[in-house]
Write a protein that holds these residues in place. Sequence first.
Motif, PDB file in Angstrom:
ATOM      1  N   PHE A  46       0.852  -1.193   0.000  1.00 54.84           N
ATOM      2  CA  PHE A  46       0.000   0.000   0.000  1.00 54.84           C
ATOM      3  C   PHE A  46       0.884   1.239   0.000  1.00 54.84           C
ATOM      4  O   PHE A  46       1.924   1.285   0.672  1.00 54.84           O
ATOM      5  N   ILE A  47       0.475   2.261  -0.749  1.00 53.77           N
ATOM      6  CA  ILE A  47       1.321   3.443  -0.946  1.00 53.77           C
ATOM      7  C   ILE A  47       1.667   4.137   0.365  1.00 53.77           C
ATOM      8  O   ILE A  47       2.728   4.748   0.504  1.00 53.77           O
ATOM      9  N   GLY A  48       0.775   4.035   1.373  1.00 53.81           N
ATOM     10  CA  GLY A  48       1.069   4.651   2.658  1.00 53.81           C
ATOM     11  C   GLY A  48       2.215   4.003   3.399  1.00 53.81           C
ATOM     12  O   GLY A  48       2.745   4.577   4.355  1.00 53.81           O
ATOM     13  N   CYS A  50      -7.099  -1.661   7.816  1.00 52.72           N
ATOM     14  CA  CYS A  50      -6.228  -0.706   8.493  1.00 52.72           C
ATOM     15  C   CYS A  50      -4.937  -0.522   7.700  1.00 52.72           C
ATOM     16  O   CYS A  50      -4.186  -1.483   7.482  1.00 52.72           O
ATOM     17  N   VAL A  51      -4.687   0.718   7.267  1.00 51.78           N
ATOM     18  CA  VAL A  51      -3.499   1.038   6.481  1.00 51.78           C
ATOM     19  C   VAL A  51      -2.916   2.359   6.988  1.00 51.78           C
ATOM     20  O   VAL A  51      -3.523   3.058   7.795  1.00 51.78           O
ATOM     21  N   THR A  52      -1.742   2.686   6.496  1.00 55.05           N
ATOM     22  CA  THR A  52      -1.118   3.968   6.801  1.00 55.05           C
ATOM     23  C   THR A  52      -1.644   5.024   5.851  1.00 55.05           C
ATOM     24  O   THR A  52      -1.687   4.810   4.641  1.00 55.05           O
ATOM     25  N   CYS A  53      -2.039   6.158   6.386  1.00 53.56           N
ATOM     26  CA  CYS A  53      -2.562   7.247   5.555  1.00 53.56           C
ATOM     27  C   CYS A  53      -1.496   7.713   4.568  1.00 53.56           C
ATOM     28  O   CYS A  53      -0.372   8.038   4.968  1.00 53.56           O
ATOM     29  N   PRO A  54      -1.819   7.768   3.271  1.00 54.21           N
ATOM     30  CA  PRO A  54      -0.822   8.204   2.290  1.00 54.21           C
ATOM     31  C   PRO A  54      -0.570   9.709   2.319  1.00 54.21           C
ATOM     32  O   PRO A  54       0.452  10.187   1.840  1.00 54.21           O
ATOM     33  N   GLY A  55      -1.502  10.472   2.873  1.00 51.90           N
ATOM     34  CA  GLY A  55      -1.349  11.919   2.959  1.00 51.90           C
ATOM     35  C   GLY A  55      -1.096  12.354   4.389  1.00 51.90           C
ATOM     36  O   GLY A  55      -0.328  11.736   5.120  1.00 51.90           O
TER      37      GLY A  55
END
Length: 399
Positions: free
Chosen positions: A242-244, A338-343
């Motif tokens: 994932f991009i985040g 649940c992922v890391t926010c990309p922004g």
Amino acid sequence: MAAWENDEEIMRFREYLKIPSVQPDVDYSACVEFLTAQARLMNLPVVVHEIVPKKPVVVVTLQGLQPDLPSILLNSHMDVVPVNEELWTYPPFEAKLTDDGFIYARGSQDMKSTGMIYLEAISRFNKSGKRLKRTTHVSFVPDEEIGSTYGMKAFSESQEFKNLNVGFGMDESAPSPEPDELIVFNGERTSRQVKVTCKGEPGHGALLDIDNAGEKFYTILSKFMSLRAEEKRKTLPPINTFIGDVTTINLTQVEGGVMVNVLPEVLSATFDVRIAPDVDLDEFGNMIEAWCKEAGEGVTFEYLVKNPQVYSTKTDGSVPFWNSLVEVIKKMGLKLKCVTCPGATDARFVRLHNIPVINFTPILNTPLYVHAHNERVHADMYKKGIDIMEKVLEALANV
């Protein structure tokens, strides 16, 4: 459409969307007037803090049975990004409700919807008389879309924020395109803006000068873009990270040169860098410094933006609020991604105070139109979001 049009929760949402709180230079007075009026109609205490002049923070509170316990904070921002009205099907601040139930408006996804969902959820508890253990605050802050310096950053550093005694927070994530899976963020990447300056000897364009700014510039550009390519590969099959969770590097500005046939004395490149949560920031900075030394004499770098590292909220079972969220979502027959926010969101300023925060937008079955033309949300998904948030809040506030 009549059922949606006459629904009080939809009516309030559309009224909020009609306020053009557009960056830059927002006048927040209409937002404050609307939110304070709604809180009073809902019989909820409301306070307006102005930590920075003309940058109001509205806090609406649902008092808990045990107010000494750390509270729950549900945060949203009042400002929205600019629009190009010519590219919208309906005027972006008309809050058009179509016959098939879609509400078109800037802010319908980012993030007036989430803010009003939070407010409607605590209003339902207040109206029913059902009491929760912990106090819940819903905050509406300014200037998230321009970095939050005078918004959540200033508020989170104030005594007024400390007085809220926050033990757990929620903020925006993103609508989910799936019918049964909600997207949540437990952390963010660290934003850094880096400007590298390469100095050399000026001269005629026909020379192959030894001390050449262009050669140094090429070395620096190669280093940054090679790392970019390496990180980009991680997002592609078969890895599909994932991009985040990867570091993104983008060349955004190039400066220098006076004429085509004159060797420049100075060339500079500016990069927007979002550093993944598992990267050591000191090591990353040392790497850039080493690249500059390798490029030659007269190559330096500076941070235009140097945000501190903010550690992600743990999802390993050690945070009881997270455990409670997972449990109640499962009981509803839903899932969490649940992922890391990309922004970047205002949650980073709250996490800096060692307060666990989960970014949570309870809107399902909705394509992403954040910052896009024809931003919209379906009335049914908005209403379902309030239903979800009501159950989530009951679980969190009773931890």
